[in-house]
Design a protein around this motif. Structure first.
Motif, PDB file in Angstrom:
ATOM      1  N   ALA A  14       0.891  -1.143  -0.173  1.00 32.04           N
ATOM      2  CA  ALA A  14       0.025   0.166   0.126  1.00 32.04           C
ATOM      3  C   ALA A  14       0.635   1.275   0.121  1.00 32.04           C
ATOM      4  CB  ALA A  14      -0.789   0.025   1.194  1.00 32.04           C
ATOM      5  N   ALA A  15       1.799   1.293   0.727  1.00 33.75           N
ATOM      6  CA  ALA A  15       2.743   2.391   0.850  1.00 33.75           C
ATOM      7  C   ALA A  15       3.545   2.608  -0.601  1.00 33.75           C
ATOM      8  CB  ALA A  15       3.840   2.392   1.791  1.00 33.75           C
ATOM      9  N   ALA A  16       3.859   1.549  -1.572  1.00 33.32           N
ATOM     10  CA  ALA A  16       4.484   1.580  -2.699  1.00 33.32           C
ATOM     11  C   ALA A  16       3.230   1.978  -3.624  1.00 33.32           C
ATOM     12  CB  ALA A  16       5.094   0.421  -2.848  1.00 33.32           C
ATOM     13  N   GLY A  17       1.870   2.150  -3.492  1.00 30.59           N
ATOM     14  CA  GLY A  17       1.064   2.064  -4.319  1.00 30.59           C
ATOM     15  C   GLY A  17       0.739   0.840  -5.118  1.00 30.59           C
ATOM     16  N   VAL A  18       1.240  -0.392  -5.023  1.00 33.17           N
ATOM     17  CA  VAL A  18       1.246  -1.330  -5.634  1.00 33.17           C
ATOM     18  C   VAL A  18      -0.135  -2.200  -5.500  1.00 33.17           C
ATOM     19  CG1 VAL A  18       2.473  -3.631  -6.518  1.00 33.17           C
ATOM     20  CG2 VAL A  18       3.788  -1.379  -5.920  1.00 33.17           C
ATOM     21  N   THR A  19      -0.671  -2.594  -6.545  1.00 38.89           N
ATOM     22  CA  THR A  19      -1.838  -3.783  -6.086  1.00 38.89           C
ATOM     23  C   THR A  19      -1.877  -4.910  -7.098  1.00 38.89           C
ATOM     24  OG1 THR A  19      -3.034  -2.368  -7.926  1.00 38.89           O
ATOM     25  CG2 THR A  19      -3.485  -1.690  -5.622  1.00 38.89           C
ATOM     26  N   PRO A  20      -1.075  -5.742  -6.469  1.00 37.15           N
ATOM     27  CA  PRO A  20      -0.802  -7.100  -7.162  1.00 37.15           C
ATOM     28  C   PRO A  20      -2.211  -8.060  -7.091  1.00 37.15           C
ATOM     29  CG  PRO A  20       0.266  -6.992  -5.124  1.00 37.15           C
ATOM     30  CD  PRO A  20      -0.135  -5.670  -5.275  1.00 37.15           C
ATOM     31  N   LEU A  21      -2.260  -9.218  -7.557  1.00 38.78           N
ATOM     32  CA  LEU A  21      -3.198  -9.950  -7.508  1.00 38.78           C
ATOM     33  C   LEU A  21      -3.266 -10.686  -6.123  1.00 38.78           C
ATOM     34  CD1 LEU A  21      -3.193 -11.692 -11.131  1.00 38.78           C
ATOM     35  CD2 LEU A  21      -4.769  -9.847 -10.314  1.00 38.78           C
ATOM     36  N   GLY A  22      -4.356 -11.249  -5.694  1.00 38.32           N
ATOM     37  CA  GLY A  22      -4.517 -12.026  -4.599  1.00 38.32           C
ATOM     38  C   GLY A  22      -3.620 -13.073  -4.346  1.00 38.32           C
ATOM     39  N   GLU A  23      -3.378 -13.967  -5.443  1.00 40.59           N
ATOM     40  CA  GLU A  23      -2.151 -15.064  -5.389  1.00 40.59           C
ATOM     41  C   GLU A  23      -0.802 -14.462  -5.305  1.00 40.59           C
ATOM     42  OE1 GLU A  23      -4.281 -14.661  -8.246  1.00 40.59           O
ATOM     43  OE2 GLU A  23      -5.901 -15.967  -7.374  1.00 40.59           O
ATOM     44  N   GLU A  24      -0.708 -13.336  -5.721  1.00 34.08           N
ATOM     45  CA  GLU A  24       0.736 -12.758  -5.661  1.00 34.08           C
ATOM     46  C   GLU A  24       1.027 -12.170  -4.288  1.00 34.08           C
ATOM     47  OE1 GLU A  24       1.601 -10.952 -10.068  1.00 34.08           O
ATOM     48  OE2 GLU A  24       0.374 -10.042  -8.908  1.00 34.08           O
ATOM     49  N   ILE A  25       0.031 -11.448  -3.667  1.00 33.62           N
ATOM     50  CA  ILE A  25       0.158 -11.204  -2.262  1.00 33.62           C
ATOM     51  C   ILE A  25       0.218 -12.308  -1.453  1.00 33.62           C
ATOM     52  CG2 ILE A  25      -1.000 -10.285  -0.411  1.00 33.62           C
ATOM     53  CD1 ILE A  25      -2.656  -8.229  -2.362  1.00 33.62           C
ATOM     54  N   ALA A  26      -0.394 -13.525  -1.776  1.00 31.48           N
ATOM     55  CA  ALA A  26      -0.270 -14.557  -0.778  1.00 31.48           C
ATOM     56  C   ALA A  26       0.830 -15.218  -0.796  1.00 31.48           C
ATOM     57  CB  ALA A  26      -1.539 -15.680  -1.123  1.00 31.48           C
ATOM     58  N   LEU A  27       1.666 -15.141  -1.983  1.00 28.19           N
ATOM     59  CA  LEU A  27       2.943 -15.757  -2.283  1.00 28.19           C
ATOM     60  C   LEU A  27       3.814 -14.750  -1.465  1.00 28.19           C
ATOM     61  CD1 LEU A  27       5.084 -17.602  -3.518  1.00 28.19           C
ATOM     62  CD2 LEU A  27       4.742 -16.335  -5.605  1.00 28.19           C
ATOM     63  N   MET A  28       3.701 -13.619  -1.631  1.00 24.03           N
ATOM     64  CA  MET A  28       4.706 -12.504  -1.058  1.00 24.03           C
ATOM     65  C   MET A  28       4.726 -12.733   0.525  1.00 24.03           C
ATOM     66  SD  MET A  28       4.352  -9.162  -2.779  1.00 24.03           S
ATOM     67  CE  MET A  28       3.875  -9.099  -4.656  1.00 24.03           C
ATOM     68  N   ILE A  29       3.410 -13.097   0.946  1.00 28.28           N
ATOM     69  CA  ILE A  29       3.286 -13.126   2.659  1.00 28.28           C
ATOM     70  C   ILE A  29       3.879 -14.537   3.099  1.00 28.28           C
ATOM     71  CG2 ILE A  29       1.660 -13.759   4.262  1.00 28.28           C
ATOM     72  CD1 ILE A  29      -0.252 -11.699   2.993  1.00 28.28           C
ATOM     73  N   ALA A  30       3.855 -15.536   2.101  1.00 31.29           N
ATOM     74  CA  ALA A  30       4.442 -16.780   2.369  1.00 31.29           C
ATOM     75  C   ALA A  30       6.002 -16.683   2.326  1.00 31.29           C
ATOM     76  CB  ALA A  30       4.057 -17.825   1.490  1.00 31.29           C
ATOM     77  N   GLU A  31       6.599 -15.901   1.353  1.00 32.34           N
ATOM     78  CA  GLU A  31       7.970 -15.670   1.237  1.00 32.34           C
ATOM     79  C   GLU A  31       8.769 -14.767   2.042  1.00 32.34           C
ATOM     80  OE1 GLU A  31       8.605 -15.206  -2.836  1.00 32.34           O
ATOM     81  OE2 GLU A  31       8.220 -17.403  -3.344  1.00 32.34           O
ATOM     82  N   PHE A  32       7.979 -13.864   2.750  1.00 33.00           N
ATOM     83  CA  PHE A  32       8.448 -12.717   3.515  1.00 33.00           C
ATOM     84  C   PHE A  32       9.407 -13.073   4.527  1.00 33.00           C
ATOM     85  CE2 PHE A  32       8.146  -9.506   6.713  1.00 33.00           C
ATOM     86  CZ  PHE A  32       8.551  -8.290   6.120  1.00 33.00           C
ATOM     87  N   PRO A  33       9.023 -14.137   5.604  1.00 30.93           N
ATOM     88  CA  PRO A  33      10.100 -14.402   6.536  1.00 30.93           C
ATOM     89  C   PRO A  33      11.479 -14.810   5.867  1.00 30.93           C
ATOM     90  CG  PRO A  33       7.923 -15.475   6.973  1.00 30.93           C
ATOM     91  CD  PRO A  33       7.796 -15.015   5.660  1.00 30.93           C
ATOM     92  N   ALA A  34      11.614 -15.475   4.856  1.00 33.74           N
ATOM     93  CA  ALA A  34      12.783 -16.021   4.237  1.00 33.74           C
ATOM     94  C   ALA A  34      13.529 -15.112   3.703  1.00 33.74           C
ATOM     95  CB  ALA A  34      12.730 -17.175   3.261  1.00 33.74           C
ATOM     96  N   ARG A  35      12.815 -13.922   3.019  1.00 35.99           N
ATOM     97  CA  ARG A  35      13.364 -12.784   2.294  1.00 35.99           C
ATOM     98  C   ARG A  35      13.861 -11.995   3.285  1.00 35.99           C
ATOM     99  NH1 ARG A  35      12.585 -12.500  -3.150  1.00 35.99           N
ATOM    100  NH2 ARG A  35      10.933 -13.860  -3.912  1.00 35.99           N
ATOM    101  N   ALA A  36      13.231 -11.649   4.459  1.00 38.43           N
ATOM    102  CA  ALA A  36      13.443 -10.462   5.378  1.00 38.43           C
ATOM    103  C   ALA A  36      14.893 -11.287   6.319  1.00 38.43           C
ATOM    104  CB  ALA A  36      12.605 -10.270   6.653  1.00 38.43           C
ATOM    105  N   ASP A  37      14.963 -12.625   6.284  1.00 37.00           N
ATOM    106  CA  ASP A  37      16.143 -13.170   7.053  1.00 37.00           C
ATOM    107  C   ASP A  37      17.438 -13.035   6.071  1.00 37.00           C
ATOM    108  OD1 ASP A  37      17.373 -14.773   9.049  1.00 37.00           O
ATOM    109  OD2 ASP A  37      17.450 -16.388   7.716  1.00 37.00           O
TER     110      ASP A  37
END
Length: 61
Positions: A14-37
């Motif tokens: 939202a801060a970036a003004g990006v509106t990806p598809l729901g499936e893409e958001i779900a994938l980003m949420i799933a991958e976020f911990p590994a990417r943050a690490d």
């Protein structure tokens, strides 16, 4: 990282003004911990923290 990816990822999108598809958001949420690490590990080497990568473009040279 202790932040909840289900909160952080939509907030960052939202801060970036990006509106990806729901499936893409779900994938980003799933991958976020590994990417943050992985990002945290980039800064774990104290000696290299403020060094530039070997390939840096300097337009004024």
């Amino acid at each position: 990282m202790s932040a909840d990816p289900a909160v952080v990822v939509p907030a960052m999108l939202a801060a970036a003004g990006v509106t990806p598809l729901g499936e893409e958001i779900a994938l980003m949420i799933a991958e976020f911990p590994a990417r943050a690490d992985a990002i945290e590990k980039l800064y774990a080497v104290t000696e290299a923290r403020y060094e530039e990568p070997c390939l840096v473009f300097h337009a004024l040279l």
